[in-house]
Design a protein around this motif. Structure first.
Motif, short mmCIF file in Angstrom:
data_model
loop_
_atom_site.label_atom_id
_atom_site.label_comp_id
_atom_site.label_asym_id
_atom_site.label_seq_id
_atom_site.Cartn_x
_atom_site.Cartn_y
_atom_site.Cartn_z
N VAL A 149 37.05 -9.23 10.24
CA VAL A 149 36.41 -8.34 11.22
C VAL A 149 35.97 -9.13 12.45
O VAL A 149 36.19 -8.71 13.59
N VAL A 150 35.33 -10.26 12.23
CA VAL A 150 34.82 -11.06 13.35
C VAL A 150 35.99 -11.54 14.23
O VAL A 150 35.94 -11.42 15.45
N THR A 151 37.04 -12.07 13.61
CA THR A 151 38.17 -12.55 14.42
C THR A 151 38.86 -11.41 15.16
O THR A 151 39.23 -11.56 16.33
N THR A 152 39.02 -10.27 14.51
CA THR A 152 39.66 -9.13 15.15
C THR A 152 38.81 -8.60 16.30
O THR A 152 39.32 -8.31 17.38
N THR A 153 37.50 -8.49 16.07
CA THR A 153 36.61 -7.95 17.11
C THR A 153 36.52 -8.90 18.31
O THR A 153 36.54 -8.45 19.46
N LEU A 154 36.43 -10.19 18.05
CA LEU A 154 36.37 -11.14 19.16
C LEU A 154 37.67 -11.12 19.99
O LEU A 154 37.62 -11.17 21.22
N ALA A 155 38.81 -11.01 19.33
CA ALA A 155 40.07 -10.91 20.05
C ALA A 155 40.14 -9.62 20.85
O ALA A 155 40.62 -9.61 21.99
N LEU A 156 39.64 -8.53 20.28
CA LEU A 156 39.64 -7.25 20.99
C LEU A 156 38.74 -7.31 22.21
O LEU A 156 39.14 -6.87 23.30
N VAL A 157 37.55 -7.86 22.07
CA VAL A 157 36.63 -7.96 23.22
C VAL A 157 37.23 -8.86 24.30
O VAL A 157 37.12 -8.56 25.49
N LYS A 158 37.88 -9.93 23.89
CA LYS A 158 38.50 -10.83 24.86
C LYS A 158 39.60 -10.11 25.64
O LYS A 158 39.70 -10.25 26.87
N ASN A 159 40.41 -9.31 24.97
CA ASN A 159 41.48 -8.58 25.65
C ASN A 159 40.97 -7.40 26.46
O ASN A 159 41.63 -6.97 27.41
N MET A 160 39.79 -6.87 26.10
CA MET A 160 39.22 -5.77 26.87
C MET A 160 38.61 -6.24 28.18
O MET A 160 38.53 -5.48 29.14
N SER A 161 38.18 -7.49 28.22
CA SER A 161 37.55 -8.02 29.43
C SER A 161 38.60 -8.22 30.50
O SER A 161 39.72 -8.65 30.22
N PRO A 162 38.24 -7.94 31.73
CA PRO A 162 39.20 -8.18 32.81
C PRO A 162 39.51 -9.67 32.94
O PRO A 162 38.64 -10.50 32.68
N PRO A 163 40.73 -10.00 33.32
CA PRO A 163 41.06 -11.42 33.46
C PRO A 163 40.24 -12.08 34.55
O PRO A 163 39.89 -11.46 35.55
N LYS A 164 39.94 -13.35 34.36
CA LYS A 164 39.16 -14.12 35.34
C LYS A 164 40.06 -14.43 36.54
O LYS A 164 41.23 -14.74 36.39
N ARG A 165 39.47 -14.36 37.70
CA ARG A 165 40.21 -14.69 38.91
C ARG A 165 40.22 -16.19 39.12
O ARG A 165 39.21 -16.85 38.96
N ALA A 166 41.34 -16.69 39.50
CA ALA A 166 41.44 -18.13 39.81
C ALA A 166 40.94 -18.34 41.22
O ALA A 166 41.31 -17.64 42.15
N SER A 167 40.07 -19.32 41.39
CA SER A 167 39.50 -19.57 42.73
C SER A 167 40.22 -20.71 43.39
O SER A 167 40.58 -21.67 42.86
#
Length: 167
Positions: A149-167
């Motif tokens: 559950v923890v690994t699945t949820t962390l992967a889901l939250v990571k994919n739900m977050s918008p990608p970081k912009r490269a500066s």
């Protein structure tokens, strides 16, 4: 039968059409997997509640810990389902922490019950303690399920977050 294509195109414009980003498909797959994991956790939580009320721990303090574990488990499962269905990363994080705490409290209750060590020392008495052994097996299953559950949820939250912009 003649297939229709959009007016003004010969079909060679496929390279200009939009492509779905892979993280959106990962989010959909993660949500589906999390839905089944939450369902399994609900069944395990109900079984734990039944075992707790039919066979309460020997000491009063562990009865309270078991009840707190059940309550926190159900609250975290509700926040997980709401977070999953509405794509709320905060609720999914709360679900991860809450279900981990509930699982840890269940482990504490089983460890304090000493049933497992008594059966290991005297295997002939396992029939009189089979329900306690079922509860110990449920807690062990819950620990393994919690890791997934923890690994699945962390992967889901990571994919739900918008990608970081490269500066």
């Amino acid at each position: 039968m003649h297939q229709r294509r959009p007016h003004g195109t010969d079909g060679s414009d496929f390279s200009y059409r939009m492509v779905v980003d892979s993280r959106y498909t990962k989010v959909a797959e993660g949500k589906a997997k999390l839905k089944s994991l939450i369902t399994i956790q609900v069944v395990a939580q109900i079984l734990g509640a039944v075992c707790t009320f039919l066979l309460p721990p020997k000491q009063e303090i562990f009865v309270k810990i078991a009840i707190i574990s059940i309550i926190s488990g159900f609250i975290s499962l509700m926040s997980g389902e709401i977070g999953r269905s509405r794509s709320k990363a905060t609720l999914l994080r709360l679900y991860t922490v809450g279900s981990s705490v509930a699982t840890l409290l269940s482990v504490v209750c089983i460890a304090a019950n000493n049933t497992l060590s008594e059966v290991i020392q005297d295997p002939s008495g396992w029939t009189s303690k089979k329900f306690e052994l079922i509860e110990a097996a449920r807690v062990l299953f819950s620990v393994l399920l919690q890791v997934v559950v923890v690994t699945t949820t962390l992967a889901l939250v990571k994919n739900m977050s918008p990608p970081k912009r490269a500066s």
